[in-house]
Design a protein around this motif. Structure first.
Motif, PDB file in Angstrom:
ATOM      1  N   THR A 130       1.028  -1.193   0.150  1.00  0.00           N
ATOM      2  CA  THR A 130      -0.002   0.107   0.092  1.00  0.00           C
ATOM      3  C   THR A 130       0.659   1.286   0.136  1.00  0.00           C
ATOM      4  O   THR A 130       2.083   1.152   0.626  1.00  0.00           O
ATOM      5  CB  THR A 130      -1.035   0.007   1.383  1.00  0.00           C
ATOM      6  OG1 THR A 130      -1.735   1.171   1.069  1.00  0.00           O
ATOM      7  CG2 THR A 130      -0.377  -0.280   2.443  1.00  0.00           C
TER       8      THR A 130
ATOM      9  N   LYS B  82       0.706   2.517  -6.821  1.00  0.00           N
ATOM     10  CA  LYS B  82       0.024   1.971  -8.053  1.00  0.00           C
ATOM     11  C   LYS B  82      -1.244   2.731  -8.605  1.00  0.00           C
ATOM     12  O   LYS B  82      -1.421   2.880 -10.026  1.00  0.00           O
ATOM     13  CB  LYS B  82      -0.538   0.675  -7.637  1.00  0.00           C
ATOM     14  CG  LYS B  82       0.510  -0.429  -6.961  1.00  0.00           C
ATOM     15  CD  LYS B  82      -0.053  -1.655  -6.439  1.00  0.00           C
ATOM     16  CE  LYS B  82      -1.083  -1.621  -5.441  1.00  0.00           C
ATOM     17  NZ  LYS B  82      -0.481  -0.879  -3.929  1.00  0.00           N
TER      18      LYS B  82
ATOM     19  N   HIS C 230      -4.092  -6.536  -5.017  1.00  0.00           N
ATOM     20  CA  HIS C 230      -3.255  -7.010  -3.743  1.00  0.00           C
ATOM     21  C   HIS C 230      -3.496  -8.536  -3.706  1.00  0.00           C
ATOM     22  O   HIS C 230      -2.738  -9.148  -3.042  1.00  0.00           O
ATOM     23  CB  HIS C 230      -3.917  -6.420  -2.611  1.00  0.00           C
ATOM     24  CG  HIS C 230      -3.147  -4.926  -2.187  1.00  0.00           C
ATOM     25  ND1 HIS C 230      -2.302  -4.787  -1.382  1.00  0.00           N
ATOM     26  CD2 HIS C 230      -3.829  -3.821  -2.477  1.00  0.00           C
ATOM     27  CE1 HIS C 230      -1.910  -3.412  -1.475  1.00  0.00           C
ATOM     28  NE2 HIS C 230      -3.067  -2.885  -1.849  1.00  0.00           N
TER      29      HIS C 230
HETATM   30  N1  LIG Z   1      -3.694  13.693  -3.825  1.00  0.00           N
HETATM   31  C1  LIG Z   1      -2.658  13.244  -3.147  1.00  0.00           C
HETATM   32  N2  LIG Z   1      -1.946  14.297  -2.421  1.00  0.00           N
HETATM   33  C2  LIG Z   1      -0.671  13.932  -1.960  1.00  0.00           C
HETATM   34  N3  LIG Z   1      -0.182  12.718  -2.041  1.00  0.00           N
HETATM   35  C3  LIG Z   1      -0.975  11.667  -2.524  1.00  0.00           C
HETATM   36  C4  LIG Z   1      -2.022  11.915  -3.267  1.00  0.00           C
HETATM   37  N4  LIG Z   1      -2.324  10.713  -3.844  1.00  0.00           N
HETATM   38  C5  LIG Z   1      -1.616   9.922  -3.480  1.00  0.00           C
HETATM   39  N5  LIG Z   1      -0.635  10.332  -2.611  1.00  0.00           N
HETATM   40  C6  LIG Z   1       0.680   9.630  -2.339  1.00  0.00           C
HETATM   41  O1  LIG Z   1       1.094   9.072  -3.270  1.00  0.00           O
HETATM   42  C7  LIG Z   1       1.412   7.702  -2.912  1.00  0.00           C
HETATM   43  C8  LIG Z   1       1.159   6.579  -3.551  1.00  0.00           C
HETATM   44  O2  LIG Z   1      -0.278   6.701  -3.368  1.00  0.00           O
HETATM   45  P1  LIG Z   1      -1.355   5.309  -4.184  1.00  0.00           P
HETATM   46  O3  LIG Z   1      -2.623   5.752  -3.907  1.00  0.00           O
HETATM   47  O4  LIG Z   1      -0.933   5.340  -5.711  1.00  0.00           O
HETATM   48  O5  LIG Z   1      -0.713   4.083  -3.597  1.00  0.00           O
HETATM   49  P2  LIG Z   1      -1.116   2.501  -3.794  1.00  0.00           P
HETATM   50  O6  LIG Z   1      -0.014   1.734  -4.353  1.00  0.00           O
HETATM   51  O7  LIG Z   1      -2.524   2.659  -4.971  1.00  0.00           O
HETATM   52  O8  LIG Z   1      -1.700   2.016  -2.570  1.00  0.00           O
HETATM   53  P3  LIG Z   1      -2.940   1.000  -1.951  1.00  0.00           P
HETATM   54  O9  LIG Z   1      -2.540  -0.322  -2.387  1.00  0.00           O
HETATM   55  O10 LIG Z   1      -3.366   1.160  -0.709  1.00  0.00           O
HETATM   56  O11 LIG Z   1      -4.212   1.577  -3.123  1.00  0.00           O
HETATM   57  C9  LIG Z   1       0.944   7.745  -1.530  1.00  0.00           C
HETATM   58  O12 LIG Z   1       2.132   7.808  -0.640  1.00  0.00           O
HETATM   59  C10 LIG Z   1       0.022   8.738  -1.250  1.00  0.00           C
HETATM   60  O13 LIG Z   1       0.212   9.181  -0.161  1.00  0.00           O
END
Ligand SMILES: Nc1ncnc2c1ncn2[C@@H]1O[C@H](COP(=O)(O)OP(=O)(O)OP(=O)(O)O)[C@@H](O)[C@H]1O
Ligand code: NI
Length: 317
Positions: free
Chosen positions: A47, A51, A216
């Motif tokens: 997480t 992604k 996941h």
């Molecule tokens: N609008 C935003 N403002 C600031 N930071 C953001 C924003 N959107 C995402 N992030 C940051 O970007 C990073 C990646 O987020 P993302 O949602 O792509 O993760 P993910 O791999 O999809 O996680 P998950 O498996 O929980 O969905 C994280 O650290 C998140 O805090």
């Protein structure tokens, strides 16, 4: 080839995404991959590794406080250079997207039929009546026996699993060449998951739809993906054929991720993902890596090709 494909449908090159705030977050630092026609590429990783940011950056759906650099070439056009008007033409029509929560993605005030028919009406200028009967046809194709009945239903009348299937129908009404599915199975029970799997496989075989799958559920990924990109802290650390990743992962992080699968005994990777506003020096995974050397703490490894796959680790340089 693992990282690049001849005649790719989608080609992402050096994609970087920053979020401005008190501290700048570098959510993606130079992601590159491509997807061929009817190919399924999965993005996996813990997480917060970025992604969903990849998915949103491709669709140009990131919030205004973000800054995006790089190239997202789809059918030869760089999506990052298109106007919003041109992008609207691409979203839904050429690239479909399904987000994780079907109940939120479907609009509660419109019937299922209306939501399925809308893209046909807007993009293909079909008359409402005809669009509605085409919507019923699409549901019938998906195995809904009483499709003409379902088009009159509202999302709140249906189960999460059913809504997820309606959502897939809605996102693929216009036969997009690429479907982006961000955690499409989240919150679904096993029966719905297996229906979802069948649906996605059917799209690949019958419609030759390419799929960017984010999940996941590594079992689900293993069954659906042709290739897998493992992400860690905003970077791809390994990209290869699905069987290579699952049977002989190279990166210590990929190995750790697979060891956390139930059949491997749920052995979690010790430690936490790093902060994206201040990532570790050297290899981003080094603080958690049992195989790290001095070198890894100071130098950042490149994604290097070996035997048709690519890995970002000094063990293989
Ligand atoms: N609008 C935003 N403002 C600031 N930071 C953001 C924003 N959107 C995402 N992030 C940051 O970007 C990073 C990646 O987020 P993302 O949602 O792509 O993760 P993910 O791999 O999809 O996680 P998950 O498996 O929980 O969905 C994280 O650290 C998140 O805090
Ligand atoms: Ni996500």
């Amino acid at each position: 080839m693992s990282a690049g494909i001849v005649n790719a449908l989608l080609e992402v090159k050096d994609l970087q995404v920053f979020f401005k705030g008190i501290k700048t977050i570098t959510a993606l630092s130079g992601i590159s991959f491509s997807i061929g026609e009817s190919e399924t590429l999965a993005l996996v990783g813990e997480t917060g590794c970025g992604k969903s940011v990849v998915a949103h950056a491709i669709m140009r759906l990131l919030p205004s406080e973000s800054r995006v650099k790089g190239i997202v070439k789809f059918r030869g056009k760089n999506l990052l250079e298109l106007s919003e008007k041109e992008m609207i033409e691409i979203r839904g029509k050429e690239i479909g997207i399904i987000f994780q929560n079907p109940s939120l993605a479907l609009n509660p005030v419109y019937s299922i039929g209306h939501q399925l028919a809308e893209p046909l009406h807007v993009h293909r200028k079909e008359k409402k009546e005809r669009a509605l009967s085409m919507a019923a046809g699409a549901l019938k194709n998906m195995g809904f026996a009483n499709a003409t009945e379902y088009v009159r239903y509202y999302p709140s009348w249906c189960s999460g699993g059913m809504n997820q299937r309606f959502l897939i129908a809605a996102s693929t009404m216009l036969d997009p060449a690429l479907l982006i599915a961000d955690e499409p199975g989240k919150g679904l029970d096993r029966k719905c998951m297996s229906e979802l799997e069948t649906e996605l496989k059917k799209l690949k075989v019958e419609k030759k739809t390419a799929l960017l799958l984010i999940s996941h559920d590594l079992g689900f990924v293993k069954r659906l993906a042709d290739r897998v990109a493992v992400m860690y802290a905003g970077e791809i650390v390994e990209i290869a054929d699905s069987s290579s990743v699952f049977e002989s992962p190279l990166h210590p992080y990929s190995k750790g991720l697979l060891n956390s699968l139930p059949e491997k005994g749920f052995i979690p990777i010790p430690g936490f993902s790093p902060s994206l506003s201040n990532p570790p020096s050297g290899c981003r995974f080094h603080p958690r890596c049992s195989l790290r050397k001095m070198h890894c703490t100071e130098n950042h490894p490149d994604l290097t090709e070996i035997n048709g796959r690519a890995v970002r680790c000094f063990l293989y340089h």
